[in-house]
Design a protein around this motif. Structure first.
Motif, mmCIF file in Angstrom:
data_model
loop_
_atom_site.group_PDB
_atom_site.id
_atom_site.type_symbol
_atom_site.label_atom_id
_atom_site.label_comp_id
_atom_site.label_asym_id
_atom_site.label_seq_id
_atom_site.Cartn_x
_atom_site.Cartn_y
_atom_site.Cartn_z
ATOM 1 N N GLN A 176 0.828 -1.214 0.000
ATOM 2 C CA GLN A 176 0.000 0.000 0.000
ATOM 3 C C GLN A 176 0.856 1.255 0.000
ATOM 4 N N ALA A 179 2.263 1.647 -3.386
ATOM 5 C CA ALA A 179 1.189 2.029 -4.322
ATOM 6 C C ALA A 179 0.828 3.506 -4.160
ATOM 7 N N SER A 180 0.770 3.971 -2.906
ATOM 8 C CA SER A 180 0.356 5.357 -2.695
ATOM 9 C C SER A 180 1.458 6.344 -3.073
ATOM 10 N N LEU A 182 3.067 6.182 -5.871
ATOM 11 C CA LEU A 182 3.119 6.294 -7.338
ATOM 12 C C LEU A 182 2.349 7.534 -7.795
ATOM 13 N N PRO A 183 2.953 8.342 -8.692
ATOM 14 C CA PRO A 183 2.268 9.556 -9.144
ATOM 15 C C PRO A 183 0.989 9.224 -9.915
ATOM 16 N N MET A 184 -0.103 9.931 -9.589
ATOM 17 C CA MET A 184 -1.394 9.596 -10.204
ATOM 18 C C MET A 184 -1.437 9.927 -11.693
ATOM 19 N N TRP A 187 0.198 6.490 -12.952
ATOM 20 C CA TRP A 187 -0.217 5.209 -12.386
ATOM 21 C C TRP A 187 -1.630 5.313 -11.815
ATOM 22 N N ALA A 188 -2.411 4.244 -11.956
ATOM 23 C CA ALA A 188 -3.674 4.098 -11.225
ATOM 24 C C ALA A 188 -3.489 2.898 -10.308
ATOM 25 N N SER A 189 -3.635 3.111 -9.009
ATOM 26 C CA SER A 189 -3.467 1.989 -8.090
ATOM 27 C C SER A 189 -4.726 1.823 -7.253
ATOM 28 N N CYS A 190 -5.172 0.611 -7.131
ATOM 29 C CA CYS A 190 -6.414 0.380 -6.377
ATOM 30 C C CYS A 190 -6.340 -0.902 -5.577
ATOM 31 N N LYS A 191 -7.212 -0.977 -4.592
ATOM 32 C CA LYS A 191 -7.215 -2.083 -3.638
ATOM 33 C C LYS A 191 -8.632 -2.616 -3.460
ATOM 34 N N PHE A 192 -8.774 -3.921 -3.456
ATOM 35 C CA PHE A 192 -10.058 -4.578 -3.188
ATOM 36 C C PHE A 192 -9.878 -5.468 -1.976
ATOM 37 N N VAL A 204 -4.313 -5.906 -4.787
ATOM 38 C CA VAL A 204 -3.852 -4.547 -5.105
ATOM 39 C C VAL A 204 -3.361 -4.566 -6.550
ATOM 40 N N PHE A 205 -3.905 -3.676 -7.366
ATOM 41 C CA PHE A 205 -3.519 -3.592 -8.779
ATOM 42 C C PHE A 205 -2.882 -2.232 -9.059
ATOM 43 N N LEU A 207 -1.677 -0.073 -12.205
ATOM 44 C CA LEU A 207 -1.703 0.040 -13.666
ATOM 45 C C LEU A 207 -0.842 1.211 -14.117
#
Lengths: 209, 209
Positions: A176, A179-180, A182-184, A187-192, A204-205, A207
């Motif tokens: 996490q 992931a956080s 990474l510049p938006m 990158w798109a980072s998300c968590k389920f 956690v993906f 992209l």
């Protein structure tokens, strides 16, 4: 065009209803990203199921696709080879390159400049193996950094984080935090995650745009 | 059967790539749960877009479907009525029951014993409205509890939590805390969030088994 037998949003609804395993959902996501001929990395071969699934996604008659598989445990690579022997033909198996190496060293294995479409991580321990050998946060972070450098635009870093064992939550925290960072813009980072089942794996993906 | 023009996993991939808005993803999820003739609740009418979307999902010629819409702001109900006037026909509009009431009181509006298929929440403030009027954690919790009592087996509580305003994170905490209190035997609760865009709305789905 029709998608016979595949309902729209099947993977998403599988997540929501809790009826599909995290690894199955991850495979569904990969199928939306990976095409025949792509180069992909299985950063944690484990028992080889992900390596095999990725091989089937990239392999075609042209022989262009490639799966780099790695693990720090020789038993994992042996299990993976055994699975591939039984489930992939000779031409497919030629597309797999297995290495006994820590995934933090993936850049030693994948030739520089190779456009990598997907890097898959299963973070935790080898199912059925030695539970004292788990992925550890410092090397996981190095591996994620290496993966982010190797990844081509449009590619995906996919992580399934097992949080039910000691150290699992630390590992998730590492993913996490990376992931956080990474510049938006790029990158798109998300968590389920399942909320009322705290030992369920978390997805956690990351992209790369 | 074929799903013309609808790619499998479109909603899931929209989440992962960040290309689809949280509300669009929520609507995709609802379409997998809600059928013609169902009774549903829009717990936060806002500008009426969710009420309208839900109406189109439940309305058919039989006239059985029903949408209970509520909001604490009369301007929200006026906007919703205006939207429905322009986008739904008279028979459809008869299926909508709007109430100027706090969603914590939804059991005063929905007749006891009505099997409710979906309760939709947008938590935050009314877009374009008075930003000082926001949903508040204590009433949100009461509303979630009421929704969980009204919901039929197989039904869904859908929350889109706006976290970009003061109090937004508290609201998310309330939803998460409620979600994690639900017994896993009878509920599946999950959360989707963007990690590197902390002001993006967070989706929490609570499915009653």
């Amino acid at each position: 065009m029709g998608f016979v037998g595949v309902a729209p949003d099947e993977a998403l609804m599988g997540l929501i209803t809790g009826k599909r395993k995290a690894t199955e959902v991850a495979h569904s996501v990969w199928k939306n990203i990976v095409r025949k001929g792509h180069t992909v990395i299985d950063a944690t071969c484990g028992n080889g199921y992900d390596t095999l699934a990725l091989l089937k996604m990239v392999a075609d008659d042209s022989g262009r696709g490639c799966v780099y598989g790695m693990d720090i445990q020789s038993t994992a690579l042996e299990s993976t080879s055994f699975l591939l022997e039984g489930s992939a033909d000779e031409n497919e198996r030629k597309l797999v390159k297995l290495s006994l190496v820590c995934h933090s060293k993936m850049e030693d294995v994948v030739p520089k400049g190779t456009p990598v479409r997907l890097v898959a991580f299963n973070l935790g321990y080898l199912p059925g193996g030695d539970k004292s050998i788990i992925t550890r946060s410092p090397t996981t972070l190095m591996a994620l950094q290496a993966a982010s450098r190797l990844l081509d635009s449009g590619g995906l870093i996919s992580t399934v984080v097992y949080v039910g064992h000691p150290g699992g939550r630390d590992e998730l925290e590492t993913v996490q935090s990376f992931a956080s960072s990474l510049p938006m813009e790029s990158w798109a980072s998300c968590k389920f995650e399942m909320i009322n089942r705290p030992t369920c794996p978390v997805l956690v993906f990351l992209l790369k745009k």
